[in-house]
Every structure is written in structure tokens, then in C-alpha cells.
Enzyme design. Sequence first.
Site, PDB file in Angstrom:
ATOM      1  N   TYR A  74      52.065  38.336  32.516  1.00  0.00           N
ATOM      2  CA  TYR A  74      50.764  37.992  31.924  1.00  0.00           C
ATOM      3  C   TYR A  74      50.785  37.935  30.391  1.00  0.00           C
ATOM      4  O   TYR A  74      49.883  37.365  29.784  1.00  0.00           O
ATOM      5  CB  TYR A  74      49.682  38.974  32.375  1.00  0.00           C
ATOM      6  CG  TYR A  74      49.207  38.711  33.790  1.00  0.00           C
ATOM      7  CD1 TYR A  74      48.106  37.891  34.028  1.00  0.00           C
ATOM      8  CD2 TYR A  74      49.861  39.255  34.888  1.00  0.00           C
ATOM      9  CE1 TYR A  74      47.666  37.639  35.317  1.00  0.00           C
ATOM     10  CE2 TYR A  74      49.440  39.001  36.186  1.00  0.00           C
ATOM     11  CZ  TYR A  74      48.331  38.195  36.386  1.00  0.00           C
ATOM     12  OH  TYR A  74      47.907  37.929  37.660  1.00  0.00           O
ATOM     13  N   ASN A  84      40.172  43.091  41.026  1.00  0.00           N
ATOM     14  CA  ASN A  84      40.393  42.689  39.642  1.00  0.00           C
ATOM     15  C   ASN A  84      39.078  42.495  38.906  1.00  0.00           C
ATOM     16  O   ASN A  84      38.068  42.235  39.551  1.00  0.00           O
ATOM     17  CB  ASN A  84      41.199  41.384  39.626  1.00  0.00           C
ATOM     18  CG  ASN A  84      42.682  41.649  39.618  1.00  0.00           C
ATOM     19  OD1 ASN A  84      43.139  42.599  39.001  1.00  0.00           O
ATOM     20  ND2 ASN A  84      43.436  40.787  40.299  1.00  0.00           N
ATOM     21  N   CYS A  95      48.112  47.603  40.610  1.00  0.00           N
ATOM     22  CA  CYS A  95      48.465  46.202  40.439  1.00  0.00           C
ATOM     23  C   CYS A  95      49.882  46.060  40.954  1.00  0.00           C
ATOM     24  O   CYS A  95      50.658  47.007  40.913  1.00  0.00           O
ATOM     25  CB  CYS A  95      48.417  45.844  38.960  1.00  0.00           C
ATOM     26  SG  CYS A  95      49.055  44.200  38.606  1.00  0.00           S
ATOM     27  N   ARG A 149      35.881  32.131  41.744  1.00  0.00           N
ATOM     28  CA  ARG A 149      37.102  32.050  40.923  1.00  0.00           C
ATOM     29  C   ARG A 149      37.332  30.621  40.426  1.00  0.00           C
ATOM     30  O   ARG A 149      37.766  30.411  39.288  1.00  0.00           O
ATOM     31  CB  ARG A 149      38.300  32.544  41.743  1.00  0.00           C
ATOM     32  CG  ARG A 149      39.620  32.422  41.005  1.00  0.00           C
ATOM     33  CD  ARG A 149      40.725  33.116  41.760  1.00  0.00           C
ATOM     34  NE  ARG A 149      42.036  32.848  41.197  1.00  0.00           N
ATOM     35  CZ  ARG A 149      43.177  33.224  41.772  1.00  0.00           C
ATOM     36  NH1 ARG A 149      43.139  33.893  42.914  1.00  0.00           N
ATOM     37  NH2 ARG A 149      44.337  32.956  41.214  1.00  0.00           N
ATOM     38  N   HIS A 209      47.792  44.051  33.375  1.00  0.00           N
ATOM     39  CA  HIS A 209      48.090  42.673  32.987  1.00  0.00           C
ATOM     40  C   HIS A 209      48.386  42.554  31.483  1.00  0.00           C
ATOM     41  O   HIS A 209      48.288  41.470  30.909  1.00  0.00           O
ATOM     42  CB  HIS A 209      46.979  41.696  33.432  1.00  0.00           C
ATOM     43  CG  HIS A 209      46.921  41.564  34.935  1.00  0.00           C
ATOM     44  ND1 HIS A 209      46.095  40.658  35.576  1.00  0.00           N
ATOM     45  CD2 HIS A 209      47.587  42.211  35.920  1.00  0.00           C
ATOM     46  CE1 HIS A 209      46.251  40.775  36.892  1.00  0.00           C
ATOM     47  NE2 HIS A 209      47.157  41.716  37.121  1.00  0.00           N
TER      48      HIS A 209
HETATM   49  C1  G6P Z   1      49.132  38.944  40.599  1.00  0.00           C
HETATM   50  C2  G6P Z   1      48.214  40.004  40.078  1.00  0.00           C
HETATM   51  C3  G6P Z   1      47.041  40.213  40.933  1.00  0.00           C
HETATM   52  C4  G6P Z   1      46.370  38.903  41.228  1.00  0.00           C
HETATM   53  C5  G6P Z   1      47.340  37.940  41.852  1.00  0.00           C
HETATM   54  C6  G6P Z   1      46.740  36.564  41.978  1.00  0.00           C
HETATM   55  O1  G6P Z   1      49.962  39.429  41.524  1.00  0.00           O
HETATM   56  O2  G6P Z   1      48.840  41.226  39.859  1.00  0.00           O
HETATM   57  O3  G6P Z   1      46.175  41.082  40.249  1.00  0.00           O
HETATM   58  O4  G6P Z   1      45.285  39.085  42.084  1.00  0.00           O
HETATM   59  O5  G6P Z   1      48.477  37.811  41.108  1.00  0.00           O
HETATM   60  O6  G6P Z   1      47.422  35.843  42.935  1.00  0.00           O
HETATM   61  P1  G6P Z   1      46.822  34.517  43.575  1.00  0.00           P
HETATM   62  O7  G6P Z   1      47.749  34.138  44.651  1.00  0.00           O
HETATM   63  O8  G6P Z   1      45.441  34.873  44.064  1.00  0.00           O
HETATM   64  O9  G6P Z   1      46.755  33.529  42.450  1.00  0.00           O
HETATM   65 MN    MN Z   2      47.315  42.620  39.141  1.00  0.00          MN
END
Ligand code: G6P
Ligand code: MN
Length: 431
Positions: A251, A147, A168, A93, A196
Site C-alpha cells: 500500500y 476496513n 489485516c 465501494r 496499510h
Molecule cells: C488486501 C487488504 C484488505 C482488503 C483486500 C481487498 O488484502 O489487506 O484489507 O480488503 O486487500 O481485496 P479485494 O479483492 O476486495 O480487492
Molecule cells: Mn488490510
Amino acid sequence: SLKVVTIGGGSSYTPEIVEGFIKRHKSIPIKELWLVDIEEGYEKLMIVGNLAKRMVKKAGINMDIHLTINRKEALKDADFVTTQLRVGLLDARIKDERIPLSHGMLGQETNGFGGFMKALRTIPVILDIAKEMEQLCPNAWLINFSNPSGMVTEAVQRFSRIKCIGLCNVPINMTKSVAELLGHEQFLLHFIGMNHYVWAKHLYYDGKDILQEMLPKILEQESERAVVKNIRPISWNKDFIISTGMMPCPYHRYYYMHDDILQEELEDFSRGKTRAETVKSVEAKLFELYKDMNLDKKPKELEERGGAYYSDTACDLIKAIYTDSREIMVVNVRNNNTIASLPDDAVIETSAVITRAGAIPLSISSLPDVAQSELLQLKTFERLTIEAAITGDYNTALRALTHNPLVKHGKITQIVFDELLEAHKDYLDKW
Ligand code: G6P
Ligand code: MN
Ligand code: MN
């Protein structure tokens, strides 16, 4: 009695889902919960898995926790399989975020170049899991959180025989915000769009649709505190959003306020503090807490993660299917002509009735032409991305990227793509 399998069980999120199962044990009597991970994740699996065992013991319920890296053993005769895996872990990531940013493009895990690369890594792995399920538990439900959730779910639905629903936590978080504003929970938000890129289009409360009258207040609230932790509450252009007549998801900022977010992200990037890097340190702290043998509940610190409350949706969905409750939930489901501009077999995110036979989307008033066209463009990107992930075809990938409004077009597209392919080559067998 039920057998549930969670793939990516070594995730720092796991205490959430375990807490969710414990809370609902009366209505979803899980006898066996199998937490599965890969060899690389073995240590994390043991740490979080032992916490899960302590949580179950404290609750005094009869649910056996199995920790394994043998996926096939886990999948045998499963009733529900949940996927929350991250191919290449957080280091992948970090690359998805940093490499596009180093070329002046948005760096985000599910949108733009990052989301595209994540799809290329994740779709083949999920399809392998679906193939194993066809052999070992052909009637099980796959509840997907990995995801990019919409694309991953669509790939399973179109290219395997496994029943799959995608989830989600954004819609449930949007719902919680509206509940706070109204001071009530007796309302129905009707969601429509894609993962998203979803809107709430109607807000039914006390006999009428009050979304238009509530929109200004909703936007104000959301400007102080974004609905999810991973997105900054950069203020909306309120009049513009009100003119769309719909409540956007957080998003949407990546699209509607692209340059503003990019600027902030570039600053984070230069300080070595992209979201992935922040999450990596949050995760390290969480695992230190999890190691504490006296800890027997989900720690507060987990709320720092953007995925907070995902377990409520996952567990409620499993409960609704298992009990055939016919309640309405927001899920990633086959379009079936709900959005006129998209093919029937495209996966969309919308409010649906949940039954033991699956999710049945509610029909909805038509989306404005502009929204339909935005969705068609993004869905075309998604479908080309799925095709590229399966075939490994370079030009299909470029065609996908050409349809993504967050990606720069021209020679730069290939330069960045080539760099990302090289950076991720250990996790991209087809390329
Ligand atoms: C949101 C999205 C998720 C994503 C997450 C990331 O809640 O809906 O799909 O994985 O944020 O969160 P993070 O803490 O990993 O940045
Ligand atoms: Mn999500
Ligand atoms: Mn090249």
C-alpha cells in the site's frame, strides 16, 4: 466450549474462515459458529452458510453452524466476535472508487477519499455492535477485519469498553514472501507502522538482522508479483526504498508512486474495470460455485481476492488468545508509546506478544524522523476521520481530508465530498 460469531457472515470470504476454524478445531474447540448478516444479505448468507455446513460435515467435527439475521441473538454470551462487514456492499465501494476518479483523484477502498468515506459508513455500525456486545457479551473479544481496519479498531478501543484487536492480511503475506525468498520459516520480521502503511523494520534470521542485505532481493521479488492480489506490482524506485532502510508494504505505493498508480486506475476507470467492479464479477462467480451442493471445500478461485489468508491471521489470533500462547503476531493495537510521535491511545500496526490479556506490542528501535512525521500526518487524518464519523461534523471532515496526502485540496475537496455524501446518503445516518 466456545461460541464464535462472525458478523458479515454472508461474505464470499466466509469459506476461508470456516476452513481456518475446521483446521484448528483441536486447539480452538468451537461448539457454535454463528454467521450473522443483515436482511439485504440474507440470500448470500444462506448460500455461503450452507457451504459452511457442508464443509463442517465433511470434516466430521462437532461444530454447529447457525445462520441468522438476528444479531442480538447471535451475540448473547459469545466468546469471540469477528467483523468482516461492508456497509453498503460492493456497490458502495464502486462509488468510493469511481467518484474520486471522475475528479482525477485516486479511487481506493481504504486509502484517500474512498477509505475516508468507508470509515464514515463503518465506524457508527461497529460502535453499535460494540454497544450491543457491552450488554450481551461484555467479556468477548472483538477481532476486527472491517476496513479501514486501523481506524475501525481505534474507534472501538477509544469509544467502547469492548476488547478489540484489529487485523489485516498484509503482514502475513509479506512474511510469506520473505519465507519464499529465504527458503526458511525460522525468522522474525518486526513490523511497525499503521494499517496499510506498515513497514518491516528488522528481519532477524540465524542470529542477525539481515533486512538491509535482503532489501534489494525483496524489492525485486515484489516487483514481479505484489504481495496482495488487489495491488499492481508497479516497480519501486529501489534506491529510494533502500534509502529508507525498511521493507514497505504494498500500500505504500499509493503514497510513494501516487501518480503512476493514478494513471493506471484512470485507465481502468474508463474501461469500467475499477477494482471494485472486478471484485464484483469475481464475487458473482464465487457465489455460483458456492451454490453447487457438491462443493464442500473452499474453492481455489477465492485466491483472486486481495484478502487471501486473512483467516490464518484471524484463527491464529483467536487460538493465541484462547490458549494464552504468548506467540508474536502482527496486530492493530494501542500504541502505548511504541511510536514516539503518536498518542498512547492511537492504534498502530505492529508485532506484539499475544496473551489471554490481549496484545502487548514489542518495543522497537526508533523510526526515522521522516517516517514518524508521515505516520503523525496519517494518524491525524485518521483521528479527525473517527471524530467526523461519530459527530457528523462537516468541518471536522474537511480538516481530516486536508491531512490526507492522496486528496486534492481546495474547492474540489468539498465538491467531491458533497457528491460522495449524496451518493452514500442511505448509509450515512449522521450526515
Ligand atoms: C488486501 C487488504 C484488505 C482488503 C483486500 C481487498 O488484502 O489487506 O484489507 O480488503 O486487500 O481485496 P479485494 O479483492 O476486495 O480487492
Ligand atoms: Mn488490510
Ligand atoms: Mn457544499
